[in-house]
Scaffold this motif. Structure first.
Motif, PDB file in Angstrom:
ATOM      1  N   ILE A   1      14.474   2.740  -2.474  1.00 56.54           N
ATOM      2  CA  ILE A   1      14.759   3.020  -1.058  1.00 56.54           C
ATOM      3  C   ILE A   1      15.491   4.358  -1.008  1.00 56.54           C
ATOM      4  O   ILE A   1      16.517   4.531  -1.647  1.00 56.54           O
ATOM      5  CB  ILE A   1      15.602   1.909  -0.374  1.00 56.54           C
ATOM      6  N   GLN A   2      14.948   5.295  -0.256  1.00 56.03           N
ATOM      7  CA  GLN A   2      15.495   6.653  -0.282  1.00 56.03           C
ATOM      8  C   GLN A   2      16.840   6.755   0.441  1.00 56.03           C
ATOM      9  O   GLN A   2      16.968   6.309   1.572  1.00 56.03           O
ATOM     10  CB  GLN A   2      14.521   7.636   0.369  1.00 56.03           C
TER      11      GLN A   2
ATOM     12  N   VAL B   1      11.685   2.349   8.879  1.00 57.06           N
ATOM     13  CA  VAL B   1      12.254   2.227   7.528  1.00 57.06           C
ATOM     14  C   VAL B   1      11.318   1.389   6.666  1.00 57.06           C
ATOM     15  O   VAL B   1      10.420   0.720   7.166  1.00 57.06           O
ATOM     16  CB  VAL B   1      13.668   1.587   7.534  1.00 57.06           C
ATOM     17  N   GLN B   2      11.563   1.459   5.365  1.00 56.61           N
ATOM     18  CA  GLN B   2      10.726   0.694   4.447  1.00 56.61           C
ATOM     19  C   GLN B   2      10.842  -0.791   4.767  1.00 56.61           C
ATOM     20  O   GLN B   2      11.921  -1.281   5.106  1.00 56.61           O
ATOM     21  CB  GLN B   2      11.208   0.929   3.016  1.00 56.61           C
TER      22      GLN B   2
ATOM     23  N   SER C   1      16.311   5.187   3.945  1.00 55.70           N
ATOM     24  CA  SER C   1      14.901   5.472   4.249  1.00 55.70           C
ATOM     25  C   SER C   1      14.641   5.688   5.735  1.00 55.70           C
ATOM     26  O   SER C   1      13.495   5.847   6.137  1.00 55.70           O
ATOM     27  CB  SER C   1      13.946   4.396   3.692  1.00 55.70           C
TER      28      SER C   1
END
Lengths: 172, 188
Positions: free
Chosen positions: A66-67, A133-134, B80
């Motif tokens: 997850i960035q 978001v993921q 993210s």
């Protein structure tokens, strides 16, 4: 606590039981001062990352999955969570779960706690966030005024992100 | 004698006719005045605005969409998420998103300090209600502006996509941002 065996893994495979479908046991840890929670039934065991690598388990740092934009992540006390693959492959959550294999793991910072939560206390992400978001970030709980972001580790894409493919990551 | 009486009566009738014309005119003018006044009233309708600063520039939102204004609580970053999303907050136990409008309109990211405020904006359509927190560098005022003082947008800004118009406040030009367009953009 249903999963005490996870904290002190021994040679025998533990047998897990989901006792109350309305409750979840959540493993809490922090990365860069953000609290995260993982349903502990997704975790087979916790290992020292070095030991996990010796056992040929594919490890992935969670910040590679997850960035964290523009945030330098360091791990003071890294720990490998080995994924409970037997639940992942089951089409439905069984009442009694037998663990018989595992091969992927994620590296997190040392967990702070395991808490039992009522599933009704889980809130969805706000509209503007949920859609961008993921999908591994699946919900939020508030615990003692602290927001905890829930992660479904089964939804991670592990391809090409393992420690073996990311040797640049340094542990402190 | 009779002739004199009839002349007087004729004179009275003429006087009455003239008087009626006069009163009709007065009433007509009064009605017109009322109509003019109504037009004037429409022209003087006001719109409430929230005026604030982003990166040293003055901006405004229509206050109809603003539910409350808060001191910025602890924001939890969500990994993210896009850069314009600063994170989430707990608002009386409910989770709300926090958006940095500055980033969205190509201004530098807001540096949080004690002057910053969070406005909770809400827009509803036929199907649903969308709500989010919007970060402001500094809140300046909440006030009513005459509609006839709202100016068409000037083509001065790089973020004209979201500009609805402008107003003058304290001799400063204030850019009115269109919240509906902003919501539409971040929903797309």
């Amino acid at each position: 606590m249903t999963n005490n065996a996870l904290l002190n893994p021994c040679g025998d495979l533990p047998s897990l039981k989901i006792t109350n479908p309305l409750k979840l046991n959540i493993l809490i840890f922090k990365i860069s001062d953000i609290s995260f929670g993982i349903d502990i039934s997704q975790v087979y065991e916790m290992l020292d990352p070095q030991k996990a690598e010796e056992e040929s388990i594919e490890l992935n740092y969670i910040d590679k999955l997850i960035q964290f934009h523009d945030v330098q992540i360091t791990y003071n006390f890294p720990l490998a969570l080995i994924i409970n693959e037997s639940i992942k492959t089951a089409s439905q959550t069984p009442q009694d779960i037998e663990i018989n294999n595992y091969r992927n793991g994620i590296i997190i910072e040392m967990p702070l706690d395991i808490i039992e939560i009522n599933i009704k206390s889980i809130q969805p992400l706000p509209f503007f966030i949920e859609r961008c978001v993921q999908n591994a970030i699946w919900g939020v709980i508030i615990q003692d005024d602290n927001i905890i972001i829930l992660i479904d580790i089964y939804r991670f894409d592990f391809k090409n992100k393992s420690v073996r493919n990311n040797n640049e990551h340094s542990n402190n | 004698m009779l002739v004199g009486v009839s002349l007087r009566l004729m004179g009275d009738k003429m006087f009455k006719d003239e008087y009626k014309e006069k009163t009709d005119q007065i009433i007509a003018e009064a009605k017109q005045f009322k109509i003019d006044n109504n037009i004037l009233y429409v022209e003087e309708q006001k719109t409430k605005f929230v005026i604030f600063i982003l990166s040293d520039n003055y901006y405004a939102f229509r206050a109809d969409f603003i539910k409350e204004i808060l001191i910025v609580p602890k924001i939890t970053y969500v990994p993210s998420s896009p850069q314009y999303i600063r994170g989430i907050i707990s608002l009386r136990g409910d989770i709300e998103s926090v958006i940095d409008i500055s980033t969205l309109i190509a201004l530098p990211e807001i540096e949080l300090n004690e002057q910053c405020r969070l406005v909770i904006a809400q827009i509803s359509d036929q199907t649903n209600t969308k709500r989010t927190g919007l970060l402001l560098t500094k809140l300046i005022d909440v006030l009513d502006i005459d509609n006839n003082k709202i100016l068409p947008p000037l083509d001065l800004t790089s973020n004209s996509e979201f500009v609805e118009g402008g107003i003058y406040y304290d001799d400063k030009y204030v850019i009115i941002l269109d919240l509906e367009k902003i919501f539409h953009k971040i929903s797309a």
